[in-house]
Scaffold this motif. Structure first.
Motif, PDB file in Angstrom:
ATOM      1  N   SER A  86       0.832  -1.211   0.000  1.00  0.00           N
ATOM      2  CA  SER A  86       0.000   0.000   0.000  1.00  0.00           C
ATOM      3  C   SER A  86       0.863   1.256   0.000  1.00  0.00           C
ATOM      4  O   SER A  86       0.567   2.223  -0.711  1.00  0.00           O
ATOM      5  CB  SER A  86      -0.914   0.011   1.218  1.00  0.00           C
ATOM      6  N   SER A  87       1.909   1.241   0.768  1.00  0.00           N
ATOM      7  CA  SER A  87       2.817   2.378   0.832  1.00  0.00           C
ATOM      8  C   SER A  87       3.474   2.623  -0.525  1.00  0.00           C
ATOM      9  O   SER A  87       3.566   3.766  -0.988  1.00  0.00           O
ATOM     10  CB  SER A  87       3.883   2.117   1.902  1.00  0.00           C
ATOM     11  N   ALA A  88       3.911   1.559  -1.166  1.00  0.00           N
ATOM     12  CA  ALA A  88       4.541   1.687  -2.488  1.00  0.00           C
ATOM     13  C   ALA A  88       3.541   2.229  -3.506  1.00  0.00           C
ATOM     14  O   ALA A  88       3.889   3.084  -4.337  1.00  0.00           O
ATOM     15  CB  ALA A  88       5.093   0.343  -2.941  1.00  0.00           C
ATOM     16  N   GLN A  89       2.311   1.765  -3.439  1.00  0.00           N
ATOM     17  CA  GLN A  89       1.285   2.259  -4.361  1.00  0.00           C
ATOM     18  C   GLN A  89       1.040   3.751  -4.153  1.00  0.00           C
ATOM     19  O   GLN A  89       0.909   4.512  -5.114  1.00  0.00           O
ATOM     20  CB  GLN A  89      -0.022   1.484  -4.179  1.00  0.00           C
ATOM     21  N   MET A  90       0.985   4.171  -2.908  1.00  0.00           N
ATOM     22  CA  MET A  90       0.767   5.578  -2.611  1.00  0.00           C
ATOM     23  C   MET A  90       1.949   6.421  -3.096  1.00  0.00           C
ATOM     24  O   MET A  90       1.761   7.493  -3.689  1.00  0.00           O
ATOM     25  CB  MET A  90       0.564   5.786  -1.107  1.00  0.00           C
ATOM     26  N   ARG A  91       3.158   5.929  -2.852  1.00  0.00           N
ATOM     27  CA  ARG A  91       4.356   6.649  -3.279  1.00  0.00           C
ATOM     28  C   ARG A  91       4.377   6.798  -4.801  1.00  0.00           C
ATOM     29  O   ARG A  91       4.632   7.882  -5.334  1.00  0.00           O
ATOM     30  CB  ARG A  91       5.601   5.919  -2.795  1.00  0.00           C
ATOM     31  N   HIS A  92       4.073   5.716  -5.507  1.00  0.00           N
ATOM     32  CA  HIS A  92       4.058   5.757  -6.977  1.00  0.00           C
ATOM     33  C   HIS A  92       2.957   6.679  -7.497  1.00  0.00           C
ATOM     34  O   HIS A  92       3.163   7.403  -8.472  1.00  0.00           O
ATOM     35  CB  HIS A  92       3.901   4.354  -7.555  1.00  0.00           C
ATOM     36  N   ALA A  93       1.813   6.664  -6.852  1.00  0.00           N
ATOM     37  CA  ALA A  93       0.713   7.538  -7.278  1.00  0.00           C
ATOM     38  C   ALA A  93       1.112   9.006  -7.124  1.00  0.00           C
ATOM     39  O   ALA A  93       0.831   9.831  -8.005  1.00  0.00           O
ATOM     40  CB  ALA A  93      -0.551   7.243  -6.474  1.00  0.00           C
ATOM     41  N   MET A  94       1.782   9.339  -6.021  1.00  0.00           N
ATOM     42  CA  MET A  94       2.218  10.717  -5.819  1.00  0.00           C
ATOM     43  C   MET A  94       3.271  11.105  -6.847  1.00  0.00           C
ATOM     44  O   MET A  94       3.242  12.215  -7.386  1.00  0.00           O
ATOM     45  CB  MET A  94       2.755  10.887  -4.397  1.00  0.00           C
ATOM     46  N   GLU A  95       4.191  10.196  -7.142  1.00  0.00           N
ATOM     47  CA  GLU A  95       5.202  10.468  -8.169  1.00  0.00           C
ATOM     48  C   GLU A  95       4.548  10.671  -9.536  1.00  0.00           C
ATOM     49  O   GLU A  95       4.929  11.580 -10.280  1.00  0.00           O
ATOM     50  CB  GLU A  95       6.216   9.328  -8.225  1.00  0.00           C
ATOM     51  N   ASP A  96       3.554   9.843  -9.847  1.00  0.00           N
ATOM     52  CA  ASP A  96       2.832   9.987 -11.118  1.00  0.00           C
ATOM     53  C   ASP A  96       2.114  11.326 -11.186  1.00  0.00           C
ATOM     54  O   ASP A  96       2.124  12.004 -12.221  1.00  0.00           O
ATOM     55  CB  ASP A  96       1.822   8.853 -11.310  1.00  0.00           C
TER      56      ASP A  96
END
Length: 74
Positions: A9-19
């Motif tokens: 979940s943390s990785a998904q959130m981090r990637h979404a913010m980067e996107d």
């Protein structure tokens, strides 16, 4: 993904913010007016520190769940 697997979940959130940041950078190259500046200030800029605090909290929670799992297994 296990119910307590917060890393995913943390990785998904981090990637979404980067996107989001990448997309905004691209859009802001052609959208440079008062409305875009207000949008950035009102919606995007506040997300950065909130997201960082959230990711930090998720990391602490993940550490605690790993410790609880180890404690239960011993």
């Amino acid at each position: 993904m296990r119910p307590w697997d917060l890393d995913t979940s943390s990785a998904q959130m981090r990637h979404a913010m980067e996107d989001l940041q990448r997309a905004w950078q691209e859009v802001s190259e052609s959208w440079q007016d008062q409305v875009s500046q207000q949008f950035s200030q009102q919606y995007l800029e506040p997300l950065i520190p909130v997201t960082k605090r959230t990711l930090d909290a998720i990391s602490r929670m993940q550490d605690l769940t790993k410790k609880m799992q180890r404690d239960c297994e011993s």
